[in-house]
Design a protein around this motif. Structure first.
Motif, PDB file in Angstrom:
ATOM      1  N   GLU A 116      58.032  55.172  16.326  1.00 29.05           N
ATOM      2  CA  GLU A 116      59.408  55.565  16.636  1.00 29.05           C
ATOM      3  C   GLU A 116      59.823  55.083  18.018  1.00 29.05           C
ATOM      4  OE1 GLU A 116      59.508  59.780  16.204  1.00 29.05           O
ATOM      5  OE2 GLU A 116      59.188  59.756  14.029  1.00 29.05           O
ATOM      6  N   SER A 117      58.924  55.210  18.989  1.00 32.68           N
ATOM      7  CA  SER A 117      59.206  54.735  20.349  1.00 32.68           C
ATOM      8  C   SER A 117      57.892  54.391  21.031  1.00 32.68           C
ATOM      9  CB  SER A 117      59.947  55.808  21.153  1.00 32.68           C
ATOM     10  OG  SER A 117      59.169  56.981  21.248  1.00 32.68           O
ATOM     11  N   ASP A 122      53.255  58.057  17.309  1.00 31.20           N
ATOM     12  CA  ASP A 122      54.585  58.170  17.916  1.00 31.20           C
ATOM     13  C   ASP A 122      55.182  56.803  18.219  1.00 31.20           C
ATOM     14  OD1 ASP A 122      56.556  60.142  19.002  1.00 31.20           O
ATOM     15  OD2 ASP A 122      56.187  59.027  20.863  1.00 31.20           O
TER      16      ASP A 122
END
Length: 262
Positions: A93-94, A90
């Motif tokens: 993405e962030s 994850d």
């Protein structure tokens, strides 16, 4: 015997299913806490399915009397590693909350010292349990090296890939598969990899210090693998030399026993 085998099969399914269920529950909690994206979810689910499938197959093949308390600890640690893996996926993405990432990883590393003690204390040490423990360790180091490489560069991936490279090389060089003697230094270096990578991932140190910490981890790992490979190579050469000597002696004895022609 058939009833025992059926019971063992059901027990394996129950234990591994619980592990997969806990993995999905952890992913749900992470998703709720940080709003995890599709990459994290898919990676976490893939990890859960792969762990369940591989572990179920291994247990079905070895047919243990019970799953064992030490394996339960390792399975719990694998669940945490699955959560860390999802957070790393994850992070493309962030960025995940550092406290959450460090907390999950730290607990997984601490439990690494628990399952072995549980196995010895309960007399349930098995080759499968040792292999399960080693694979979970290796994958966690790989995942941490991926995460740290995003800030320090791709060279950090050498830490996570070294063990898998060794396994691949052993397929072409069978002498690498020989058992190694116990080594406190090897265990210490292996344990330090996770600690040093976690320290680098925590963002507690300036860039130069972080770089030095990870470079130290890589240097120690290269030394440890290099020492073991050298030992295996020397042992292999020694065994081949002994085999040749035995063959020569047997050939000489055979020649001496041949009847002398009149």
């Amino acid at each position: 015997m058939a009833l025992n085998n059926t019971y063992d099969a059901k027990l394996v399914q129950q234990e591994t299913a619980v592990g997969a269920g806990l993995q999905i529950l952890l992913l749900a909690l992470l998703g709720t806490a940080i709003g995890m994206g599709p990459a994290g979810w898919l990676t976490g689910l893939a990890f859960a399915i792969a762990t369940w499938a591989v572990l179920s197959r291994a247990l079905h093949r070895t047919r243990p009397r019970s799953f064992g308390p030490a394996n339960r600890v390792t399975l719990g640690r694998a669940t945490l590693v699955g959560g860390v893996t999802a957070l790393v996926a994850d992070s493309f993405e962030s960025s995940p909350p550092v406290t959450l990432f460090v907390g999950l990883t730290a607990v997984a590393l601490i439990l690494d010292g628990v399952d072995g003690k549980v196995a010895r204390a309960t007399g349930t040490s098995t080759p499968l349990g040792a292999r399960f423990d080693m694979e979970v360790d290796a994958f966690l180091i790989l995942v941490l090296s991926v995460y740290v490489s995003m800030s320090l560069g791709p060279w950090v991936l050498l830490i996570g890939a070294m063990r898998y490279g060794f396994v691949a090389a052993a397929r072409a060089l069978p002498w690498l598969n020989a058992p190694l003697p116990p080594s406190t230094a090897r265990k210490t270096v292996a344990a330090l990899q996770g600690v040093l990578l976690l320290l680098a991932a925590s963002n507690l140190l300036p860039y130069v210090a972080t770089f030095a910490v990870v470079a130290t981890a890589l240097g120690l790992l290269v030394w440890s693998f290099g020492r073991d490979i050298l030992w295996l190579w020397r042992t292999s050469r020694s065994q081949k030399a002994e085999a040749r000597e035995v063959a020569e002696v047997l050939e000489l004895v055979s020649e001496c026993r041949e009847p002398v022609a009149s």
